[in-house]
Design a protein around this motif. Structure first.
Motif, short mmCIF file in Angstrom:
data_model
loop_
_atom_site.label_atom_id
_atom_site.label_comp_id
_atom_site.label_asym_id
_atom_site.label_seq_id
_atom_site.Cartn_x
_atom_site.Cartn_y
_atom_site.Cartn_z
N LEU A 148 -3.87 -9.11 0.40
CA LEU A 148 -3.24 -9.60 1.69
C LEU A 148 -4.19 -9.34 2.83
O LEU A 148 -4.18 -9.88 3.94
CB LEU A 148 -2.08 -9.00 1.61
N LEU A 149 -5.08 -8.23 2.62
CA LEU A 149 -5.85 -7.67 3.62
C LEU A 149 -7.37 -8.46 3.80
O LEU A 149 -8.35 -7.96 4.03
CB LEU A 149 -6.27 -6.21 3.59
N ASP A 180 -0.07 -2.93 -6.96
CA ASP A 180 0.17 -2.81 -5.71
C ASP A 180 -0.78 -2.60 -4.66
O ASP A 180 -0.96 -3.57 -3.82
CB ASP A 180 1.36 -1.59 -5.33
N SER A 181 -1.67 -1.58 -4.99
CA SER A 181 -2.91 -1.40 -4.44
C SER A 181 -3.63 -2.89 -4.27
O SER A 181 -4.33 -3.50 -3.27
CB SER A 181 -3.80 -0.44 -4.79
N SER A 182 -3.80 -3.41 -5.62
CA SER A 182 -4.71 -4.70 -5.69
C SER A 182 -4.03 -5.81 -4.72
O SER A 182 -4.56 -6.66 -3.97
CB SER A 182 -4.84 -5.13 -6.90
N GLN A 183 -2.79 -5.96 -4.58
CA GLN A 183 -1.75 -6.71 -4.07
C GLN A 183 -2.10 -6.50 -2.41
O GLN A 183 -2.53 -7.43 -1.77
CB GLN A 183 -0.41 -6.64 -4.34
N SER A 241 0.88 -1.20 0.33
CA SER A 241 0.03 0.05 -0.16
C SER A 241 0.89 1.15 -0.08
O SER A 241 0.38 2.23 -0.68
CB SER A 241 -0.96 0.05 1.24
N ASN A 242 2.01 1.27 0.92
CA ASN A 242 2.85 2.36 1.18
C ASN A 242 3.52 2.70 -0.42
O ASN A 242 3.77 3.73 -0.81
CB ASN A 242 3.90 2.25 2.00
N GLY A 291 -8.25 3.91 -6.39
CA GLY A 291 -9.35 4.72 -7.23
C GLY A 291 -8.67 5.92 -7.76
O GLY A 291 -8.96 6.53 -8.74
N SER A 292 -7.69 6.45 -6.94
CA SER A 292 -6.98 7.87 -7.55
C SER A 292 -6.30 7.46 -8.71
O SER A 292 -6.14 8.24 -9.96
CB SER A 292 -6.07 8.34 -6.45
N ALA A 293 -5.37 6.28 -8.87
CA ALA A 293 -4.90 5.95 -10.19
C ALA A 293 -5.76 5.66 -11.21
O ALA A 293 -5.14 6.03 -12.41
CB ALA A 293 -3.88 4.54 -9.77
N PHE A 294 -6.84 4.91 -11.13
CA PHE A 294 -7.70 4.79 -12.13
C PHE A 294 -8.19 6.17 -12.52
O PHE A 294 -8.25 6.33 -13.73
CB PHE A 294 -9.09 4.18 -11.38
#
Length: 413
Positions: free
Chosen positions: A348-349, A341-344, A323-324, A368-371
């Protein structure tokens, strides 16, 4: 803001309308249609058509090829249109809202149908497995019953045979004793009649015992048996339990612990030459995470990215590292990597519990920001809405979600 397409063309018959849209080298085209609305989106270009008459969305189609998208709309009434699209701005807004609402309802219904279908398939599979297991149990029980009957019959036959054998031995023994007694009486009678002294008589039992002593087999020869032990998986005491339910708080030889240690050794051994040059604290993922956080707070995004990269190489099971790192990619405008990375991190969460709610909300916002930066506003809106469900009282998140809705509806300033 998307660029509106103005160089499209259209033709019609009494029953069909054909719209030709040049794609201008676009690789990805998103088409949304309903009975009264059509949207063709290929970033950064956008085409919206509000048909002057209702069309049949179920019988309409679209073909993409040779850099052109051709949309075929089936008219509900057979007549020629005076113009392709309506021009009233207020009417367009209402039609757009209705179309997007219907699309969301359709997507929700499809997701529900998929979920129900998957549930029914699992239920059917479970039922089949239970039937198979039941048949196997019946077969096993039948084999057990047959084996029990056969064993019982053999035991009864053996008992009957042993009983007959015992009776025969008892009869022979009684007959032998009777014969011996007759012989003793005859010898005694002869001795008395001859007037000679008593003679030594060997009874049958004593003679049989002497014979058995002579026929005893010789002692067996001593020998050695070779024993080989199974090698240990891990150098721990053999008295330690390897079961998952071991009552100690931490079992240093449980399968989970051994698996994690083996995975850590594989990661470290892959880059052993490079890791040998690191200090002791630089081999600690938690220390690297804190270092990356400090570099990110200071605006040094490249250094933060390097710290998170090394930490992930050492331990790929910490969701905060992904996430970071996604936040660093956002700052460096690596939007596709930020989505990955957000999806990964979200993977894991799982499972979703209250303890990881804040981390899940951050990962959804970053993806969402990246999209949105890639002008995929519909996908970005889904992530922001998911984050808003997790943290409904976040005012900043509410404002950002509304802004994305306005962009999708074409009413953003």
């Amino acid at each position: 803001m998307p660029l509106l397409v103005t160089d499209h063309s259209w033709t019609q018959t009494e029953s069909m309308v054909f719209i030709s849209v040049p794609l201008k080298g676009a690789k990805k085209v998103d088409i949304v249609s309903s009975d009264e609305y059509l949207k063709v989106h290929f970033p950064p270009f956008l085409l919206e058509v509000f048909p002057s008459e209702l069309v049949d969305d179920e019988q309409s189609s679209a073909k993409i090829g040779n850099g052109v998208a051709v949309i075929s709309l089936t008219k509900r009434t057979n007549k020629l249109w005076e113009h392709l699209s309506i021009n009233d701005k207020e009417t367009k807004r209402e039609v757009r809202e209705r179309a997007l609402s219907k699309m969301q309802e359709k997507l929700a219904a499809e997701a529900k149908n998929r979920s129900e279908k998957k549930h029914n398939e699992k239920k059917y599979t479970l039922k089949k497995m239970m039937n198979i297991e039941s048949e196997e149990r019946e077969i096993i029980q039948k084999m057990k019953d047959e084996e029990r009957e056969r064993t019982t019959a053999e035991l009864e036959a053996w008992q009957l045979k042993e009983s007959k054998k015992t009776e025969e031995e008892a009869r022979l023994k009684l007959q032998s004793q009777s014969n011996q007694l007759s012989k003793v009486r005859a010898v005694k009678h002869k001795s008395e009649s001859d007037g000679s002294g008593g003679s030594k008589v060997i009874f049958g039992d004593e003679a049989e015992r002497k014979k058995k002593q002579v026929d005893l087999p010789a002692p067996r020869v001593a020998g050695n048996i070779q024993v080989s032990f199974t090698p240990r998986v891990f150098p721990t005491a053999l008295r330690e339990s390897l079961e998952d339910w071991h009552p100690t708080p931490v079992s240093l030889c449980s399968p989970q612990w051994l698996k994690k240690q083996a995975e850590a050794r594989r990661v470290v051994s892959a880059d052993i030459e490079e890791l040998n040059d690191l200090r002791e604290e630089e081999r600690n993922p938690d220390w690297l995470k804190e270092k990356g956080n400090k570099c990110f707070a200071a605006g040094n995004y490249l250094s933060a990215l390097n710290a998170y990269n090394l930490a992930i190489r050492l331990n790929r099971k910490i969701p905060a590292l992904y996430s970071n790192r996604a936040a660093c990619h956002l700052k460096l405008r690596n939007f596709h990597k930020a989505i990955e990375d957000s999806s990964q991190a979200l993977e894991l969460l799982t499972p979703a519990i209250s303890a990881n709610a804040a981390a899940r909300a951050r990962a959804h916002v970053r993806r969402g920001s990246a999209f949105c930066q890639l002008e995929l506003y519909a996908e970005g809106l889904q992530d922001y809405q998911t984050a808003l469900k997790i943290d409904p009282s976040n005012e900043a998140l509410q404002v950002d979600t509304q802004k994305i809705r306005d962009i999708i509806q074409g009413s953003a300033e």
